[in-house]
Write a protein that holds these residues in place. Structure first.
Motif, short mmCIF file in Angstrom:
data_model
loop_
_atom_site.label_atom_id
_atom_site.label_comp_id
_atom_site.label_asym_id
_atom_site.label_seq_id
_atom_site.Cartn_x
_atom_site.Cartn_y
_atom_site.Cartn_z
N TRP A 113 0.60 -1.48 -0.19
CA TRP A 113 0.20 -0.32 0.08
C TRP A 113 1.32 0.99 0.13
CZ3 TRP A 113 0.85 -2.74 4.26
CH2 TRP A 113 1.04 -2.75 5.00
N VAL A 114 0.12 2.09 0.07
CA VAL A 114 0.75 3.26 -0.32
C VAL A 114 0.60 4.27 1.23
CG1 VAL A 114 1.27 5.82 -1.23
CG2 VAL A 114 1.11 3.78 -2.11
N HIS A 115 1.01 4.96 2.44
CA HIS A 115 0.60 5.42 2.98
C HIS A 115 1.21 6.59 3.04
CE1 HIS A 115 0.73 3.53 6.93
NE2 HIS A 115 -0.35 3.83 7.36
N PHE A 116 0.80 8.08 3.34
CA PHE A 116 0.87 9.38 2.77
C PHE A 116 1.04 10.07 4.59
CE2 PHE A 116 -1.94 13.70 2.91
CZ PHE A 116 -0.87 14.28 2.10
N LEU A 117 2.07 11.01 4.11
CA LEU A 117 2.14 11.70 4.48
C LEU A 117 1.53 12.91 5.61
CD1 LEU A 117 4.39 11.80 8.28
CD2 LEU A 117 6.06 13.14 7.07
N GLY A 118 -0.33 12.75 6.63
CA GLY A 118 -0.47 13.50 6.00
C GLY A 118 -2.28 13.34 6.78
N SER A 119 -3.33 14.53 6.93
CA SER A 119 -4.55 13.81 7.75
C SER A 119 -4.89 13.00 6.96
CB SER A 119 -4.74 14.93 7.89
OG SER A 119 -5.63 15.90 6.27
N PRO A 120 -5.94 12.40 7.40
CA PRO A 120 -7.37 11.73 6.50
C PRO A 120 -8.10 12.24 5.79
CG PRO A 120 -7.34 11.08 8.96
CD PRO A 120 -6.31 11.93 8.72
N ILE A 121 -7.98 13.78 6.20
CA ILE A 121 -8.36 14.61 4.50
C ILE A 121 -7.60 14.89 3.75
CG2 ILE A 121 -9.51 17.01 4.66
CD1 ILE A 121 -10.59 16.47 7.91
N GLU A 122 -6.47 15.21 4.18
CA GLU A 122 -5.93 15.64 2.44
C GLU A 122 -5.70 14.16 1.65
OE1 GLU A 122 -2.23 18.55 4.46
OE2 GLU A 122 -2.78 15.99 5.89
N ALA A 123 -5.51 13.28 3.10
CA ALA A 123 -5.03 11.66 1.62
C ALA A 123 -6.13 11.62 1.01
CB ALA A 123 -4.79 10.31 3.19
N LYS A 124 -7.78 11.81 1.41
CA LYS A 124 -9.00 11.67 0.07
C LYS A 124 -8.04 12.52 -0.77
CE LYS A 124 -11.92 11.43 3.32
NZ LYS A 124 -13.70 11.77 4.17
N ASN A 125 -7.31 13.13 -1.09
CA ASN A 125 -7.25 13.61 -2.82
C ASN A 125 -6.26 13.26 -3.43
OD1 ASN A 125 -8.77 16.21 -1.91
ND2 ASN A 125 -7.06 17.24 -0.65
N TYR A 126 -5.57 11.97 -2.98
CA TYR A 126 -4.36 11.09 -3.54
C TYR A 126 -4.98 10.01 -3.99
CZ TYR A 126 -1.72 15.44 -2.38
OH TYR A 126 -1.10 16.58 -2.60
N ALA A 127 -4.39 9.38 -5.39
CA ALA A 127 -5.28 7.97 -5.83
C ALA A 127 -3.53 7.43 -5.68
CB ALA A 127 -6.04 7.83 -6.45
N TYR A 128 -3.07 6.19 -6.86
CA TYR A 128 -2.41 5.50 -6.64
C TYR A 128 -2.61 4.08 -7.62
CZ TYR A 128 -2.01 2.08 -2.78
OH TYR A 128 -2.92 1.18 -2.16
N THR A 129 -1.54 4.22 -8.27
CA THR A 129 -1.72 2.87 -9.05
C THR A 129 -0.33 1.58 -8.93
OG1 THR A 129 -3.27 3.84 -10.61
CG2 THR A 129 -1.74 2.03 -10.94
N LEU A 130 -0.92 1.18 -8.34
CA LEU A 130 0.84 -0.41 -8.75
C LEU A 130 0.86 -1.14 -9.92
CD1 LEU A 130 0.85 -1.03 -4.63
CD2 LEU A 130 2.30 -0.23 -5.66
N GLU A 131 1.37 -1.28 -10.44
CA GLU A 131 1.70 -1.91 -11.31
C GLU A 131 2.23 -3.33 -11.62
OE1 GLU A 131 1.32 -1.96 -16.52
OE2 GLU A 131 1.11 -0.37 -15.26
N TYR A 132 2.02 -4.39 -11.97
CA TYR A 132 3.20 -5.69 -11.60
C TYR A 132 2.79 -6.04 -13.13
CZ TYR A 132 1.99 -5.27 -6.83
OH TYR A 132 1.67 -4.13 -5.61
#
Length: 192
Positions: A95-114
């Motif tokens: 997973w990707v952990h974000f150094l920020g609040s839960p409210i800020e985290a809602k702004n970011y998404a990620y893709t992992l590709e294998y």
């Protein structure tokens, strides 16, 4: 008051390193991780740019199948993310952990590709929102808020004979993406 507690720089957060159970004030977390050498590599964060990574499993960990890697840091001047990898009881988690609040985290998404080994056409793509540093690693796994697959499947399809696991990660700001779409469509922020 509730909003302040969510964003307070003095709130206690658990170190994202799987084997570290330290609780430290939010604003001291990076210093804590630097002192403990708990950051594996660092990459520059450029919104929406794919980053290619290689992780080599040690022979002992590869055979036992119970371990965690040191977090990989992806950062720029305003955002910091950690790529987390754990294998426990025969299951691979990432997973990707974000150094920020839960409210800020809602702004970011990620893709992992294998991508499969030996130039096979096999691939696995996982998309999700980043997880705030306020969420513990145990709750992330318990709530299935991460990619998971049998470790034997990962080894069979995505790890080469030298125990190298190659993958890519892309992190993007969904709020900025929506702004870009509005600019292209002619919608102004005032029209919303």
């Amino acid at each position: 008051m509730i909003s302040h507690q969510i964003d307070c720089i003095y709130r206690l957060v658990t170190c994202p390193r799987i084997v570290c159970e330290s609780k430290v004030p939010f604003h001291e977390l990076l210093e804590h991780m630097d002192q403990k050498s708990e950051i594996n590599k660092s990459y520059d964060f450029i919104d929406g740019k794919m980053i290619f990574m290689t992780h080599q499993f040690s022979k002992d960990f590869f055979e036992k199948g119970n371990f965690s890697s040191i977090p990989v840091k992806i950062a720029n001047t305003s955002e910091t993310f950690f790529i987390m990898l754990r294998v426990a009881f025969g299951t691979f988690y990432q997973w990707v952990h974000f150094l920020g609040s839960p409210i800020e985290a809602k702004n970011y998404a990620y893709t992992l590709e294998y991508n499969g080994i030996d130039d096979s056409e096999r691939s696995n793509i996982y998309k999700a929102r980043v997880v705030s540093i306020d969420e513990t690693k145990n709750s992330i796994i318990e709530n299935s808020n991460c990619l998971s697959m049998p470790f034997r499947s990962l080894k069979a399809h995505f790890v080469d004979q030298d125990r190298n696991f190659r993958y890519s990660v892309k992190i993007w700001n969904m709020k900025e993406e929506v702004k870009d779409e509005h600019v292209e469509s002619g919608i102004s922020d005032d029209d919303e």
